[in-house]
Scaffold this active site. Structure first.
Site, PDB file in Angstrom:
ATOM      1  N   ALA A  84      -1.914   4.240  -3.818  1.00 13.05           N
ATOM      2  CA  ALA A  84      -1.932   2.931  -4.478  1.00 13.05           C
ATOM      3  C   ALA A  84      -2.156   1.831  -3.465  1.00 13.05           C
ATOM      4  CB  ALA A  84      -0.613   2.684  -5.218  1.00 13.05           C
ATOM      5  N   GLY A  85      -3.175   1.058  -3.726  1.00 13.32           N
ATOM      6  CA  GLY A  85      -3.468  -0.127  -2.927  1.00 13.32           C
ATOM      7  C   GLY A  85      -4.131  -1.102  -3.872  1.00 13.32           C
ATOM      8  N   GLU A 104     -16.375  -2.752   0.125  1.00 15.09           N
ATOM      9  CA  GLU A 104     -16.776  -2.372  -1.222  1.00 15.09           C
ATOM     10  C   GLU A 104     -15.968  -3.137  -2.280  1.00 15.09           C
ATOM     11  OE1 GLU A 104     -18.091   0.561   1.622  1.00 15.09           O
ATOM     12  OE2 GLU A 104     -16.107  -0.275   1.253  1.00 15.09           O
ATOM     13  N   GLN A 117     -23.444  -2.038  23.357  1.00 15.62           N
ATOM     14  CA  GLN A 117     -24.759  -1.567  23.784  1.00 15.62           C
ATOM     15  C   GLN A 117     -25.274  -2.398  24.960  1.00 15.62           C
ATOM     16  OE1 GLN A 117     -25.985   1.106  22.388  1.00 15.62           O
ATOM     17  NE2 GLN A 117     -27.937   1.212  23.480  1.00 15.62           N
ATOM     18  N   THR A 130       0.810  -1.213   0.000  1.00 15.63           N
ATOM     19  CA  THR A 130       0.000   0.000   0.000  1.00 15.63           C
ATOM     20  C   THR A 130       0.846   1.267   0.000  1.00 15.63           C
ATOM     21  OG1 THR A 130      -1.715  -1.172   1.237  1.00 15.63           O
ATOM     22  CG2 THR A 130      -1.861   1.221   1.184  1.00 15.63           C
ATOM     23  N   GLY A 189     -22.761   1.479  29.968  1.00 16.09           N
ATOM     24  CA  GLY A 189     -21.615   2.336  30.281  1.00 16.09           C
ATOM     25  C   GLY A 189     -20.314   1.562  30.389  1.00 16.09           C
ATOM     26  N   GLU A 227      -6.928  -5.305   3.953  1.00 15.07           N
ATOM     27  CA  GLU A 227      -6.886  -6.423   3.006  1.00 15.07           C
ATOM     28  C   GLU A 227      -8.106  -6.433   2.075  1.00 15.07           C
ATOM     29  OE1 GLU A 227      -5.158 -10.148   3.742  1.00 15.07           O
ATOM     30  OE2 GLU A 227      -4.269  -9.561   5.642  1.00 15.07           O
ATOM     31  N   THR A 275       2.108  -3.624   8.450  1.00 18.36           N
ATOM     32  CA  THR A 275       2.085  -4.357   9.719  1.00 18.36           C
ATOM     33  C   THR A 275       3.378  -5.134   9.924  1.00 18.36           C
ATOM     34  OG1 THR A 275      -0.308  -4.610   9.466  1.00 18.36           O
ATOM     35  CG2 THR A 275       0.771  -6.032  11.081  1.00 18.36           C
ATOM     36  N   HIS A 282     -23.531  -3.920  27.172  1.00 20.34           N
ATOM     37  CA  HIS A 282     -22.740  -3.616  28.367  1.00 20.34           C
ATOM     38  C   HIS A 282     -23.009  -2.214  28.917  1.00 20.34           C
ATOM     39  CE1 HIS A 282     -20.492  -7.253  27.453  1.00 20.34           C
ATOM     40  NE2 HIS A 282     -19.781  -7.096  28.548  1.00 20.34           N
TER      41      HIS A 282
END
Length: 386
Positions: free
Chosen positions: A134-135, A374, A343, A130, A347, A370, A162, A345
């Site tokens: 460009a990817g 889309e 949601q 990447t 708070g 990766e 990574t 859990h």
């Protein structure tokens, strides 16, 4: 393997699942919150995963591997991602993006030189594809590699890479423009660049929303010279070969995402059975129980999808469409489950000390890295002839 009954896994798969689950619960989980908070790489965890053979799972014994397959690898990723996605992506990228390109496309000399360290987990490798512009668009690649005598002289930059800047990173494989094809398009090749190469700079780490214990950096090449024999695979086939690596990686990412989605179910069931509101456990409220039931359905569908893709891969069949579907379904399941678990859990779900809060921050990248959702939809449509 293409007719694998995924509800009746062979004993060795179940054994690995149990071993990795115990390791995740007893070794990874106790240190996850602190590494996430401090944005520190979990060297002690990675070292133990190496000793367990996890980095060598899908590789032959002759290169230091465990002579397993991608199904075993996916199961390991699932179990780790239940509790810590940063550790899971470190393993996934170390195997799928770091070692696999060398295993698939390297010369025998390159395999013997690099794979034993990578499959043992004593060293890590990165995958430099990447760029800022460009990817998915290979034609926009700007990094160049020019022949000068017996060397490649490389210039350019990569981003979001990574495992590229750890103390145990030994190399990064870069895609670079090495010339022009007969049709006028860029000739893109893959070249191995050792981490100690003069002119190769690992820039400061990103400040990310999630995956805080995963190592991610932009990289710069400034007149970096490497031997011509560092060409990985056939000249001009660099991008095509990396597309194959990405397709395999989408199966692994789907397994990781399934694990994350499962972790959200596990935490939600536990919390719903403990939390009391208005005199009743919240699990007794249909709004909560139905939400958890839908979360479990997503996990089941995601697991079926990635295991089907893995089975086709192992059988040597065309698994591209299944890989795209698995990546799409599982990454969306992880994000949806993380939102619902947070949601449930209340708070507490907004507190970083809770697993679900980390899953909420970590899971979004699964719909991006990766190949975005889309892109997966575009590829699925293409496989259908649309």
């Amino acid at each position: 393997m293409s007719d694998l009954n995924i509800s009746q896994l062979p004993e060795e798969y179940r054994e690995l699942q149990n071993v990795v689950r115990e390791f995740a619960n007893e070794v990874i989980d106790p240190v996850s919150a602190q590494h996430d908070k401090d944005h520190t790489f979990p060297y002690e965890v990675v070292s133990q995963m190496g000793e367990m053979g996890l980095f060598g799972l899908p590789f032959p014994e002759q290169y230091g591997g465990m002579d397993g397959d991608y199904l075993l690898f996916g199961i390991a990723l699932e179990e780790i991602a239940r509790v810590d996605q940063s550790v899971a992506i470190t393993l996934e990228a170390g195997v799928g993006l770091g070692a696999m390109p060398i295993y698939h496309f390297g010369t025998e000399e390159q395999k013997q030189k690099y794979l034993p360290d990578l499959t043992s987990g004593t060293k890590l490798a990165g995958f430099g594809l990447t760029e800022a512009d460009a990817g998915s668009d290979a034609g926009a690649t700007r990094t160049t590699a020019v022949e000068e005598g017996d060397e490649w002289v490389m210039n350019g930059s990569k981003q979001f890479i990574t495992n590229s800047g750890t103390d145990i990173t030994s190399l990064v494989t870069f895609t670079a423009v090495t010339g022009q094809r007969e049709d006028g398009k860029k000739e893109i090749s893959a070249i191995i660049v050792p981490s100690d190469t003069p002119g190769f700079t690992v820039e400061p780490a990103y400040d990310k929303v999630g995956w805080n214990a995963s190592d991610t950096h932009p990289l710069t090449l400034a007149n970096a010279r490497v031997p011509k024999e560092n060409l990985l695979g056939e000249r001009g086939r660099g991008y095509a070969n990396f597309l194959h690596i990405l397709t395999e990686g989408r199966v692994a990412i789907a397994a990781l995402a399934t694990g994350a989605a499962q972790g959200c179910v596990d935490e939600s069931v536990k919390y719903a059975n403990e939390r009391v509101s208005m005199g009743r456990k919240i699990s007794e409220y249909q709004a909560i129980s139905f939400k958890v039931a839908r979360m479990e359905a997503r996990v089941h569908a995601a697991r079926l999808a990635w295991m089907d893709a893995a089975a086709k891969m192992i059988a040597g069949e065309d698994f591209r469409k299944e890989a795209y579907i698995a990546k799409l379904i599982a990454s969306e399941a992880a994000m949806d489950n993380a939102r619902d678990a947070t949601q449930i859990h209340g708070g507490y779900g907004f507190m970083n000390e809770y697993r679900v809060a980390r899953h909420y921050r970590d899971s979004k990248i699964l719909e991006i890295g990766e190949g975005t959702s889309e892109v997966q939809l575009m590829l699925i449509a293409r496989e259908l002839g649309l």
